[in-house]
Write a protein that holds these residues in place. Structure first.
Motif, PDB file in Angstrom:
ATOM      1  N   ALA A  12       0.953  -1.216   0.008  1.00  0.00           N
ATOM      2  CA  ALA A  12       0.176  -0.125   0.022  1.00  0.00           C
ATOM      3  C   ALA A  12       0.647   1.173  -0.230  1.00  0.00           C
ATOM      4  O   ALA A  12       0.447   2.309  -0.648  1.00  0.00           O
ATOM      5  CB  ALA A  12      -0.931   0.053   1.282  1.00  0.00           C
ATOM      6  N   SER A  13       2.146   1.333   0.712  1.00  0.00           N
ATOM      7  CA  SER A  13       2.782   2.084   0.646  1.00  0.00           C
ATOM      8  C   SER A  13       4.385   1.467   0.431  1.00  0.00           C
ATOM      9  O   SER A  13       4.595   0.420   0.646  1.00  0.00           O
ATOM     10  CB  SER A  13       2.695   3.116   1.753  1.00  0.00           C
ATOM     11  N   VAL A  14       5.491   2.290   0.449  1.00  0.00           N
ATOM     12  CA  VAL A  14       6.733   2.066   0.233  1.00  0.00           C
ATOM     13  C   VAL A  14       7.366   2.150   1.814  1.00  0.00           C
ATOM     14  O   VAL A  14       8.769   2.070   1.849  1.00  0.00           O
ATOM     15  CB  VAL A  14       7.714   2.758  -0.460  1.00  0.00           C
ATOM     16  N   SER A  15       6.516   2.312   2.892  1.00  0.00           N
ATOM     17  CA  SER A  15       7.036   2.454   4.215  1.00  0.00           C
ATOM     18  C   SER A  15       7.794   1.272   4.471  1.00  0.00           C
ATOM     19  O   SER A  15       7.213  -0.027   4.163  1.00  0.00           O
ATOM     20  CB  SER A  15       5.854   2.899   5.119  1.00  0.00           C
ATOM     21  N   PRO A  16       8.931   1.400   5.233  1.00  0.00           N
ATOM     22  CA  PRO A  16       9.524   0.048   5.558  1.00  0.00           C
ATOM     23  C   PRO A  16       8.735  -1.015   6.341  1.00  0.00           C
ATOM     24  O   PRO A  16       8.983  -2.206   6.090  1.00  0.00           O
ATOM     25  CB  PRO A  16      10.798   0.373   6.550  1.00  0.00           C
ATOM     26  N   ASP A  17       7.865  -0.562   7.113  1.00  0.00           N
ATOM     27  CA  ASP A  17       6.959  -1.604   7.824  1.00  0.00           C
ATOM     28  C   ASP A  17       5.702  -1.944   7.107  1.00  0.00           C
ATOM     29  O   ASP A  17       4.709  -2.634   7.609  1.00  0.00           O
ATOM     30  CB  ASP A  17       6.497  -0.885   9.423  1.00  0.00           C
ATOM     31  N   ALA A  18       5.427  -1.630   5.760  1.00  0.00           N
ATOM     32  CA  ALA A  18       4.287  -1.703   5.160  1.00  0.00           C
ATOM     33  C   ALA A  18       4.410  -3.259   4.662  1.00  0.00           C
ATOM     34  O   ALA A  18       5.652  -3.606   4.349  1.00  0.00           O
ATOM     35  CB  ALA A  18       4.072  -0.789   3.923  1.00  0.00           C
ATOM     36  N   PRO A  19       3.418  -4.220   4.652  1.00  0.00           N
ATOM     37  CA  PRO A  19       3.530  -5.409   4.240  1.00  0.00           C
ATOM     38  C   PRO A  19       3.836  -5.459   2.833  1.00  0.00           C
ATOM     39  O   PRO A  19       3.423  -4.570   2.085  1.00  0.00           O
ATOM     40  CB  PRO A  19       2.094  -5.804   4.323  1.00  0.00           C
ATOM     41  N   TRP A  46      14.246   4.945 -11.415  1.00  0.00           N
ATOM     42  CA  TRP A  46      12.978   5.620 -11.003  1.00  0.00           C
ATOM     43  C   TRP A  46      12.969   5.085  -9.541  1.00  0.00           C
ATOM     44  O   TRP A  46      13.567   3.935  -9.225  1.00  0.00           O
ATOM     45  CB  TRP A  46      11.616   5.225 -11.656  1.00  0.00           C
ATOM     46  N   GLU A  47      12.293   5.767  -8.631  1.00  0.00           N
ATOM     47  CA  GLU A  47      12.222   5.476  -7.432  1.00  0.00           C
ATOM     48  C   GLU A  47      10.940   4.594  -6.962  1.00  0.00           C
ATOM     49  O   GLU A  47       9.804   4.636  -7.858  1.00  0.00           O
ATOM     50  CB  GLU A  47      12.129   6.844  -6.392  1.00  0.00           C
ATOM     51  N   PRO A  48      10.656   3.920  -5.954  1.00  0.00           N
ATOM     52  CA  PRO A  48       9.718   2.886  -5.883  1.00  0.00           C
ATOM     53  C   PRO A  48       8.580   3.718  -5.671  1.00  0.00           C
ATOM     54  O   PRO A  48       7.271   3.287  -6.077  1.00  0.00           O
ATOM     55  CB  PRO A  48       9.997   2.374  -4.277  1.00  0.00           C
TER      56      PRO A  48
END
Length: 359
Positions: A12-19, A46-48
C-alpha cells in the motif's frame, strides 16, 4: 538448483513497515541496477514511490509483479500489465530484468514462459515487450518500417527470436540537457508561433488539469494509441474517458512527480488539437521525463508539435529550474517528431526494440 516464480504483491506504501514493501523496493532496485549496468548511468532510474500509485490501479489496468530468488535474494523480476476492458484487454505487456551476475541460469526463460502462459490462460492474444538493445555491431536486424535497427547477435535479440517474438519497431530514447540553448529555442519558438498563427491558442499549467479540458485530454490520450506510429506492432485502441484521465492524474499527483502540461486549442472549434506533458521528480538533481505528446492528424502541418515541445520546456524551466535534463522516447520512423526533438536540442541516448508475439 531449481528456481521457481513467485508473485510479489504490491504494498500500500513504500514505508519500511508496510507489508510486502521490502520485496517491491528490492524489485525496483533490481531494475535500476540492470539499467545502470547497461547504460552506465542512473539517469533513467525511478524511485519505488514514483510508480506505485499507478500499479495500484484496480479499475482500468491490471499490473502484476513476479520474481525469482537465489538463496532468498531477488535476482530476476517480471512485470505483467493488461487493460481491464476494450480492445486493449486482448494484449499483455511484459518486462523482464535479470541481474548481470545471475544470467545464463534460466531465470529469464522461466519468467518469460510464466508470463506467456499466464497471458494465454487469461485469453490474451498478443504480448508486447520493450527491450533495450545496445551496440553498433553487425549484422543488424531491421523492423518492418526499415527505421532503426538492433544488433542481430545480441543476446536479448537471439533470445526473443528463438522464442517466436518479432521485432516490430525501434524506439529512440533522447536526452535534452538543461538549461537548453535559448538562442536555438527562441528561433524554434518564433517559427512555431508564426506557423500556428491566430488559428491556435497555447495553454499551459502545472499539476491538476483544468476541468474544461478533461474530456478533450481523454480523447487525445485515446488517439495516442491509434495516431502514434506503431511500426509492425498491432497496438490496440486504448480508450480513455474523462473519469479515467482524472483517476490517472490523481494517482500521479499522489506521488512525488509533478506534471507540466501544454495544450493547443483550435480556436474555431474550441477543442484541443494537441497536448504534451513532462513529469519532473521532486529531487531537482534528477532528470524530468517527457510523457505523451500528440498532435491530431487533422491539425498537423502547423508546427504545433514544435510549439508544444518548446512550451513544456519553457514551463519546466520557469517553474522548476535545476533539473539536469529531459528524456523522451520516440519511434525511429516518427521523423516529424524526431525533427522537433532534434531542433530543440535532444540527442540520442539509447534504443529499445519493440517486440510482439501472437499468443
Amino acid at each position: 538448483m531449481t528456481s521457481t516464480v513467485e508473485q510479489l504483491p504490491f504494498p500500500a506504501s513504500v514505508s519500511p513497515d508496510a507489508p510486502h514493501a521490502a520485496d517491491y523496493v528490492a524489485a525496483v532496485d533490481l531494475e535500476n541496477a540492470v539499467r545502470r549496468a547497461a547504460i552506465g548511468s542512473d539517469e533513467l532510474a525511478w524511485e519505488p514511490d514514483e510508480q506505485l500509485p499507478h500499479l495500484l490501479d484496480d479499475v482500468h489496468s491490471d499490473h502484476r509483479l513476479f520474481g525469482v530468488r537465489e538463496q532468498g535474494r531477488l535476482v530476476a523480476v517480471g512485470w505483467y500489465e493488461t487493460r481491464r476492458e476494450g480492445d486493449a484487454a486482448t494484449t499483455a505487456w511484459f518486462d523482464v530484468s535479470v541481474l548481470p551476475e545471475a544470467r545464463r541460469r534460466g531465470h529469464g526463460t522461466l519468467l518469460v514462459e510464466h508470463l506467456e502462459q499466464l497471458a494465454r490462460a487469461e485469453g490474451r492474444t498478443q504480448a508486447i515487450a520493450y527491450v533495450r538493445s545496445r551496440g553498433e555491431a553487425e549484422p543488424r536486424l531491421l523492423p518492418p518500417t526499415g527505421a532503426g535497427s538492433v544488433p542481430r547477435d545480441n543476446g536479448e535479440v537471439r533470445f526473443l527470436l528463438a522464442r517466436g517474438w518479432a521485432l516490430g519497431q525501434v524506439m529512440r530514447c533522447s536526452r535534452l540537457p538543461l538549461p537548453p540553448d535559448e538562442e536555438a529555442l527562441g528561433t524554434i519558438r518564433e517559427r512555431a508561433r508564426s506557423a500556428a498563427g491566430d488559428a491556435y491558442r497555447l495553454h499551459t499549467w502545472v499539476g491538476r488539469s483544468p476541468e474544461r479540458w478533461v474530456d478533450d485530454l481523454a480523447a487525445l490520450e485515446t488517439r495516442m494509441s491509434t495516431d502514434a506510429p506503431a511500426g509492425g506492432i498491432d497496438e490496440p485502441e486504448d480508450v480513455w474517458t474523462a473519469e479515467r484521465w482524472r483517476d490517472a492524474e490523481e494517482r500521479s499527483l499522489s506521488g512525488p512527480r509533478t506534471p507540466f502540461t501544454a495544450v493547443v486549442e483550435h480556436v474555431a472549434s474550441g477543442r484541443l488539437a494537441g497536448f504534451s506533458q513532462v513529469e519532473a521528480p521532486a529531487d531537482r538533481s534528477r532528470p524530468a521525463f517527457q510523457q505523451d505528446t500528440l498532435v491530431l492528424r487533422e491539425h498537423r502541418g502547423h508546427r504545433l508539435g514544435w510549439l508544444l515541445k518548446v512550451a513544456t520546456t519553457d514551463l519546466l524551466q520557469a517553474e522548476r529550474p535545476g533539473h539536469p535534463a529531459v528524456f523522451t522516447f520516440n519511434a525511429e520512423e516518427n521523423r516529424p517528431m524526431l525533427d522537433v526533438n532534434e531542433a530543440v536540442g535532444f540527442v540520442p541516448f539509447e534504443h529499445e526494440g519493440v517486440w510482439s508475439k501472437k499468443l
